[in-house]
Every structure is written in C-alpha cells, then in structure tokens.
Design an enzyme around this catalytic site. Structure first.
Site, PDB file in Angstrom:
ATOM      1  N   CYS A  14       0.613   0.210   5.497  1.00 60.86           N
ATOM      2  CA  CYS A  14      -0.664   0.170   4.677  1.00 60.86           C
ATOM      3  C   CYS A  14      -1.526   1.432   5.204  1.00 60.86           C
ATOM      4  O   CYS A  14      -1.380   2.069   6.074  1.00 60.86           O
ATOM      5  CB  CYS A  14      -1.440  -1.149   4.997  1.00 60.86           C
ATOM      6  SG  CYS A  14      -0.741  -2.469   4.300  1.00 60.86           S
ATOM      7  N   GLY A  15      -2.492   1.910   4.572  1.00 61.46           N
ATOM      8  CA  GLY A  15      -3.323   2.777   4.573  1.00 61.46           C
ATOM      9  C   GLY A  15      -4.929   2.434   4.402  1.00 61.46           C
ATOM     10  O   GLY A  15      -5.058   1.790   3.310  1.00 61.46           O
TER      11      GLY A  15
END
Length: 295
Positions: A2-3
């Site tokens: 995830c970012g």
C-alpha cells in the site's frame, strides 16, 4: 504494501492546485498498490452537509435522486455526479435522515461533512484519478491511498480512505491484529463499521475518541495504546491532518515541510514534482510519535 499520500496547504493561493499535486503523488505510488485507489479532498464549504455516495449503476441510481431525497427531508438538495460517485448537499441537521434514506436505496456511503468529499474505486490509481477528474479539484488539504489487498477482497468498500464521522477519514498501511476485538468494543458504544477492512476500525476508533472529547492528537496517541499490530495512519479532519506510526514503525514513511505545505508519502519519490521540494525540510516520522497540523 500500500501507498499513502497526504498534502496540507498552508497558503490559500495553492488551493486550486491541490488535486493536481495529490494526483501526481498518488500515481507515483502505483506499484505499492495497483488494485484500487482513493482520495479525500477537503474543499469549499457550502453551508450544508455534503454526503458522498457510490453506486455500480449510477445512471439509474442517481436519476432523480436529489428530488427524491428532497421530498424525504423537506429541504433543498443539490447533487454533483461524477462517474460512480455523487455528492449530495443537504441542510445541516438533516444528514442522519438523508443517509438512512440513501442506504435504504442501496447506495454506499463514502463519507459526509461540511467540506470533505471521498472518491475511491477499483483500478489503477491513474485510472481512478482520471474517472473522477481529481486533477481539477481544489481545496485546503487531502489524503490518498493506493491499495494492495492482502487480507480482504478487492472491492470499492475495501478501498481507502475510510470515514466514520463527519469530515474525518483515515488511510492506513499495515495490519491490525485486534481489529475484531475493537469492533466489539466500538459496537458497545454504538459505533459500527460497514466493511471487513481493519482500517475502518482504526477510523472508527479515532472518530469515537474525538466524539468523546479527545483532541486529534490525543486520539492518535490512543491508537498506540489500544490498537495492536503494525501501522502507519494518516488521518484527515476538517481543520487539518495527522500522522502516527506504531512503535516498531516497519512501514516506510517520509514527510516534507515548506512555508507553503506539509506533505506525507510512503516514499520520497512521491514528493519529486512538488514545488519547492529542494528547499523543504525532509524527515522520517519517529515511531510512536504523533504529528498533526491544523488551521
């Protein structure tokens, strides 16, 4: 994986550029989360409450929706439809009745508030940004997320941000080990979640603490005591945004601050195109330390 990205503007003259800057940051994080993406924008207030909804069949679901809702709440309603989402503005005080009606119609509630709008969908970040015209959106601050699902299905409701209170939302990188236990604790207080995603539990915990009288900083401090697991949280409120990492801080995070803005990202490369980044103060947020900025 995830970012996460976040941008808090200190100067009003940058407000028209918020969506453009956040979109570049979001797309840069694509390889950290290619299955879905979302963004919360804190834009202009209208004097009412904005309720963002989603439907897989927007052509039929949104047809005459403003007129139908107007008849239910007996007050003025406006609607702005963008792809699978619509933002309905209702008079303050009528939002509970409005949300109940919209849920009965089978619409998914993304969030509500005086200034907050949330847009999220399955797909590559660049495609999600394009379908909602995120580059054209202005505002004072916003947070975004690119997701690589590891513990729940790839769905619209599983995408971030999550909102459980007016003008409050959360994005998260990591995993909570006691989220089911915390769901039960929150349910006893009358706070319920709509998805199986552990991030929504984190959002509900923070909004519950604030509803009980805690400040944003105190609510974020509480996550370090009451939530188990590894996490980086970035939360948005009407007046600002905050960051906290768990005591181990195994998830990557970096921040940058200039006279014009404060920015957060999972990796520095998301900052590359921000104006004045060469002169910014750049640092890695400390473990178990709360950072927040408010107007």
């Amino acid at each position: 994986m995830c970012g996460i990205v976040g941008l808090f503007l200190k100067k009003d003259e940058l407000r028209p550029k918020l969506g453009d800057m956040l979109t570049d940051m979001l797309i840069t994080m694509t390889d950290r989360g290619p299955d879905s993406a979302g963004i919360a924008i804190y834009g202009d207030e209208t004097g009412g409450i904005k309720i963002t909804v989603q439907s897989d069949t927007p052509e039929t679901a949104f047809a005459d929706l403003d007129a139908d809702l107007c008849a239910v709440i007996d007050g003025p309603v406006t609607i702005k439809s963008i792809s699978t989402h619509a933002v309905l503005t209702v008079p303050a005080g009528s939002e509970k009745a409005a949300i109940a009606f919209l849920e009965d119609k089978g619409l998914r509630i993304m969030g509500s508030g005086e200034s907050m709008e949330i847009y999220k969908e399955i797909g590559l970040p660049k495609d999600v940004a394009a379908r909602f015209n995120l580059r054209e959106m202005g505002g004072s601050h916003g947070i975004g997320h690119t997701r690589m699902a590891t513990e729940s299905a790839v769905t619209t409701m599983g995408a971030h941000p999550f909102s459980t209170a007016d003008d409050q939302c959360l994005v998260h990188n990591g995993s909570l080990s006691n989220h089911n236990q915390m769901r039960r604790v929150l349910a006893k207080k009358g706070v319920f979640t709509r998805s199986e995603n552990d991030t929504e539990v984190g959002a509900a915990y923070i909004s519950s603490r604030i509803a009980d009288g805690a400040t944003l900083g105190e609510a974020l401090e509480g996550t370090l005591k009451d939530l188990d697991g590894f996490f980086t949280f970035v939360t948005g409120t009407k007046n600002g945004f905050g960051v906290v990492r768990d005591p181990i801080a195994c998830k990557p995070a970096v921040m940058a601050e200039t006279d014009d803005y404060v920015a957060f990202a999972s990796e520095y490369r998301a900052f590359a195109d921000l104006p004045g980044i060469d002169a910014a103060r750049v640092w890695e947020p400390e473990p178990a330390t709360v950072y927040f900025w408010e107007r």
